[in-house]
Motif scaffolding. Structure first.
Motif, short mmCIF file in Angstrom:
data_model
loop_
_atom_site.label_atom_id
_atom_site.label_comp_id
_atom_site.label_asym_id
_atom_site.label_seq_id
_atom_site.Cartn_x
_atom_site.Cartn_y
_atom_site.Cartn_z
N GLY A 19 0.81 -1.21 0.00
CA GLY A 19 0.00 0.00 0.00
C GLY A 19 0.84 1.25 0.00
O GLY A 19 0.34 2.34 0.22
N ASP A 20 2.18 1.12 -0.26
CA ASP A 20 3.01 2.31 -0.31
C ASP A 20 2.72 3.15 -1.55
O ASP A 20 3.08 4.31 -1.63
N LEU A 237 -6.75 -8.20 3.97
CA LEU A 237 -5.94 -8.07 2.76
C LEU A 237 -6.10 -6.69 2.14
O LEU A 237 -5.14 -6.12 1.61
N THR A 238 -7.30 -6.13 2.21
CA THR A 238 -7.52 -4.79 1.65
C THR A 238 -6.65 -3.76 2.38
O THR A 238 -6.03 -2.89 1.76
N ALA A 239 -6.63 -3.87 3.72
CA ALA A 239 -5.78 -2.96 4.49
C ALA A 239 -4.31 -3.20 4.18
O ALA A 239 -3.50 -2.26 4.06
N LEU A 240 -3.95 -4.47 4.02
CA LEU A 240 -2.57 -4.84 3.72
C LEU A 240 -2.12 -4.24 2.40
O LEU A 240 -0.97 -3.83 2.23
N LEU A 241 -3.04 -4.15 1.45
CA LEU A 241 -2.72 -3.65 0.12
C LEU A 241 -2.84 -2.14 0.01
O LEU A 241 -2.64 -1.57 -1.05
N GLY A 242 -3.20 -1.47 1.10
CA GLY A 242 -3.34 -0.03 1.07
C GLY A 242 -4.55 0.45 0.31
O GLY A 242 -4.56 1.55 -0.23
N LEU A 243 -5.60 -0.37 0.26
CA LEU A 243 -6.78 -0.05 -0.54
C LEU A 243 -8.02 0.17 0.31
O LEU A 243 -9.14 0.18 -0.21
N THR A 244 -7.83 0.35 1.62
CA THR A 244 -9.00 0.52 2.48
C THR A 244 -9.80 1.75 2.10
O THR A 244 -11.04 1.72 2.03
N GLY A 245 -9.12 2.87 1.83
CA GLY A 245 -9.82 4.09 1.45
C GLY A 245 -10.62 3.92 0.18
O GLY A 245 -11.77 4.38 0.08
N LEU A 246 -10.03 3.26 -0.81
CA LEU A 246 -10.74 3.03 -2.07
C LEU A 246 -11.92 2.10 -1.85
O LEU A 246 -13.01 2.31 -2.40
N ALA A 247 -11.73 1.06 -1.03
CA ALA A 247 -12.83 0.13 -0.75
C ALA A 247 -13.97 0.85 -0.05
O ALA A 247 -15.15 0.61 -0.34
N GLU A 248 -13.63 1.75 0.89
CA GLU A 248 -14.67 2.51 1.58
C GLU A 248 -15.40 3.43 0.62
O GLU A 248 -16.63 3.58 0.70
N ALA A 249 -14.68 4.06 -0.30
CA ALA A 249 -15.33 4.93 -1.28
C ALA A 249 -16.29 4.13 -2.15
O ALA A 249 -17.42 4.57 -2.43
N LEU A 538 -6.84 -2.30 -9.37
CA LEU A 538 -5.82 -2.06 -8.35
C LEU A 538 -5.70 -3.26 -7.41
O LEU A 538 -4.59 -3.63 -6.99
N ARG A 539 -6.84 -3.87 -7.05
CA ARG A 539 -6.77 -5.05 -6.18
C ARG A 539 -6.00 -6.18 -6.86
O ARG A 539 -5.14 -6.82 -6.24
N ASP A 540 -6.33 -6.42 -8.13
CA ASP A 540 -5.64 -7.50 -8.83
C ASP A 540 -4.15 -7.22 -8.93
O ASP A 540 -3.31 -8.12 -8.76
N GLU A 541 -3.81 -5.96 -9.20
CA GLU A 541 -2.40 -5.60 -9.35
C GLU A 541 -1.65 -5.79 -8.04
O GLU A 541 -0.55 -6.36 -8.01
N GLY A 572 -16.55 -8.54 -4.71
CA GLY A 572 -17.73 -8.11 -3.97
C GLY A 572 -17.46 -6.88 -3.13
O GLY A 572 -16.35 -6.33 -3.09
N ARG A 573 -18.49 -6.44 -2.45
CA ARG A 573 -18.37 -5.30 -1.54
C ARG A 573 -19.49 -5.39 -0.51
O ARG A 573 -20.45 -6.14 -0.67
#
Length: 697
Positions: A19-20, A237-249, A538-541, A572-573
């Motif tokens: 998530g850097d 895993l979402t937090a690990l990948l730095g995508l929590t903000g995008l997932a929340e949006a 982004l998740r897949d990447e 999913g979401r």
């Protein structure tokens, strides 16, 4: 013999999963290049801003073209990784007197072997409790089990201490937790820094990292990784990948779209019930409203005018209802008194009939009428009854008056009876009032009242008494019913239409809102589609490196089985978010059936394949991982594969493995893999001691 695995990736590719990457910058760049319509573009940025921005966008207020600026990019700080140096426990579960385990700080594999009940899990769980104050295994247990956590053979304080050396420090940081109450969650914790100062546990700022990287994994938790709630692994895993903000949006925009869809569909859902209610209402306005609602087109203005007309539909009937509410009829007591008087007078007349007094009463009345006639016509002397000329005159009047004085005394009782009867009739006639002119004659009360009024023509006192008694009861019942009905109808003078008009007005408002929601939803859904696709890319990447490591681990664990792990996906979401793991068994790739063909040991191996790569992520501040009994249900070949995987991970991280299964240390020795092997023992009084691997049990 199992081959030692090749190196598991821990370098730059794994760093891409931490998530850097500046997610916001990547997303904004994609948004700028997407060429979306301005309305759709603004929905995306509103979702990135938050719920208030979405509400503002829905209300037509301005939303900034870009989401909140991210902090200025800085060179990522090097993670100060933490390693275990000691675990010390006393009075906790299976450990009585103080016992401790020591470890060299830094990467390496330590395997601690002991029988069931030897204190292995007590060490692992106490270490986790020291850092977190809880243990997932406790949370899943009944209350009675959770309360039985104190050691039975040790009466002094219950404590757990973990010494951790954080990279760059000269000495370990000591993390202690002491239990003061009966609850397993009654412990108080503190840390002692290398310089000797103390501080609360929260100053370590590891709260989120302990959840995200999970440096403690038990057999139960490994099992839940695959068979438990997939949303938990998804969030991790979402937090690990730095995508929590995008997932929340994405979630908040999806929730908003769901809300808009419900607003759009609400009139259609409520229309059948509204039509049923309108058709059950007798008011002609309800029929007109139902006609407009089912006709071609939808004239909201005509419907609104109907809904606003909530007065009485029949003004004349409304006047009748108001009069009925005030209507009074004879009281039951009054009717009873009149009936009793009529019957008493009738009886008295019957007793007087036929005697001399009654005859005298008749003669008195006749003479009085004759005298009255002569006084009106003094010149007329002919008798009106016998037609004899010269009969009437002054002498006749004197004789008649003298006779009357005698007869009146004889007729007094009969006269009193007749006077009483006439008075009783007058009372009855007073009660038998005519029907009010405003009362509808065909109503129930109107019909009863007409019958009541007809009693005025009855001359017989007994019949009249029966009429007043019988018809009077019916009159009172009909009047009470009419008054009650009038009062109810006057509470709603529209006869039920006011309530339906209010319901119709609410539906009209919802219909107007639905039209706006329909137009808004089209743009919002287009924004959600774009945002979901960007999130997927982004998740897949970013999941790719972690999934690749999981595949490598699985390849080493599966041995000769025809079971392949083909990848992981975050899909999913909201409530439907999950981690989808592609598993094929004997070439069967149906995800709905292939996992069901796995054995318990294979499930355990699959869980390790998913969890171990998380430990290797560069952003993980914990250089250690404690595994409690990961070998359960595995066959010998899988255990050999696991030993190779653990040894390889031990090259990069500190691994502490507790197990009762001697096949794991045997495999490590047989394969010549680097590992510190120790045995743990416990006697009947909960005394626990640890020795090196030369001891067998």
């Amino acid at each position: 013999m199992t081959r030692v695995p090749e190196g598991i990736e821990t370098g730059d590719r794994a760093a891409a999963a931490t998530g850097d990457d500046p997610t916001a910058a990547v997303l904004l760049d994609a948004l700028a290049r997407a060429g979306l319509p301005r309305g759709v573009h603004s929905w995306v940025t509103a979702a990135l801003w938050g719920d208030e921005a979405l509400e503002a966008r829905a209300q037509g207020r301005a939303v900034p073209d870009a989401p909140p600026p991210a902090p200025a990019p800085q060179a990522p700080a090097r993670v100060r990784r933490a390693y275990l140096t000691r675990i010390r426990v006393q009075g906790f579960r299976g450990i009585g007197r103080p016992a401790e385990l020591t470890f060299p700080p830094g990467p390496g594999l330590t395997v601690i072997v002991g029988r069931n009940g030897s204190g292995k899990s007590s060490f692992a769980e106490s270490a986790e409790a020291a850092l977190t104050g809880r243990n997932p295994r406790w949370d899943a247990m009944p209350t009675g089990w959770r309360d039985g956590w104190r050691n039975l053979h040790y009466d002094e304080s219950t404590e757990a201490t973990v010494d951790i050396l954080i990279a760059g420090d000269d000495a370990p940081t000591r993390i202690s937790r002491r239990w003061t109450g009966e609850s397993v969650r009654s412990a108080r914790g503190e840390i002692v820094r290398p310089d000797g100062t103390t501080a609360p546990l929260r100053t370590l700022d590891w709260g989120e990292d302990l959840i995200r990287y999970r440096p403690f994994l038990s057999y139960d938790e490994l099992g839940r990784t695959v068979t438990g709630r997939s949303a938990e692994l998804y969030d991790t895993l979402t937090a690990l990948l730095g995508l929590t903000g995008l997932a929340e949006a994405e979630r908040r925009l999806a929730r908003f779209c769901d809300s808009l869809a419900k607003r759009r569909d609400r009139p259609s859902r409520e229309l059948p019930r509204l039509l049923d209610a309108l058709r059950a209402c007798d008011d002609p306005r309800a029929a007109r409203a139902a006609e407009l609602l089912t006709g071609p087109g939808l004239d909201l203005e005509a419907l609104r005018r109907l809904a606003e007309d909530d007065g009485p539909s029949d003004a004349a009937l409304h006047v009748v209802m108001r009069r009925l509410r005030r209507l009074s009829v004879p009281e039951r007591v009054v009717m009873a008194d009149v009936v009793n008087e009529l019957r008493g007078a009738s009886m008295e007349l019957a007793m007087a009939a036929g005697n001399k007094g009654d005859h005298a009463y008749g003669v008195v009345r006749l003479l009085e009428e004759a005298i009255e006639l002569h006084q009106r016509h003094p010149a007329e002397t002919t008798c009106p009854t016998c037609d004899t000329p010269g009969t009437l005159g002054a002498d006749w009047v004197r004789r008649a008056q003298a006779r009357l004085r005698v007869l009146r005394q004889q007729a007094a009782p009969a006269a009193a009876a007749h006077e009483r009867a006439e008075a009783a009739r007058d009372q009855a006639r007073f009660l038998l009032a005519p029907t009010p002119s405003w009362l509808p004659p065909d109503s129930e009360l109107g019909l009863v009242w007409a019958l009541w009024e007809s009693g005025a023509t009855i001359t017989d006192l007994g019949e009249l008494a029966d009429h007043v008694e019988t018809v009077g009861k019916s009159l009172r019942a009909a009047a009470l019913s009419a008054r009650r009905d009038a009062a109810e109808r006057l509470e709603d003078p529209t006869g039920g239409w006011a309530e339906e008009a209010e319901r119709l007005a609410s539906w009209i408002d919802a219909a107007g809102d639905a039209l706006g929601a329909r137009d808004t939803l089209a743009e919002a859904e287009a924004a959600l589609t774009w945002l979901a696709e960007q999130a997927r890319l982004l998740r897949d990447e970013r999941l790719g490196p972690v999934a690749g490591q999981a595949e490598q681990v699985w390849f080493r664990l599966r041995q000769e089985r025809h079971i392949d792990l083909r990848g992981m996906r975050l899909i999913g979401r909201g409530a439907r978010r999950r981690v989808e793991v592609d598993v094929t068994v004997d070439g069967v790739g149906d995800q709905t059936s292939a996992p069901g063909l796995l054995s318990q040991g294979e499930f355990q191996a699959l869980a390790l394949s998913i969890c171990l790569p998380r430990t290797l992520v560069d952003g993980n501040p914990f250089g250690f991982l404690v595994l409690d009994d990961p070998v359960q249900a595995m066959d010998t070949e899988t255990v050999e594969g696991l030993s190779a995987v653990l040894a390889e991970v031990g090259r990069h991280r500190q691994l502490v493995v507790f197990t009762h299964d001697t096949r794991l240390p045997d495999a490590l020795r047989r394969l010549g893999l680097p590992a510190a092997i120790r045995t743990i023992n416990r006697d009947a009084m909960s005394n626990v001691w640890v020795s090196d691997g030369s001891d067998r049990y």
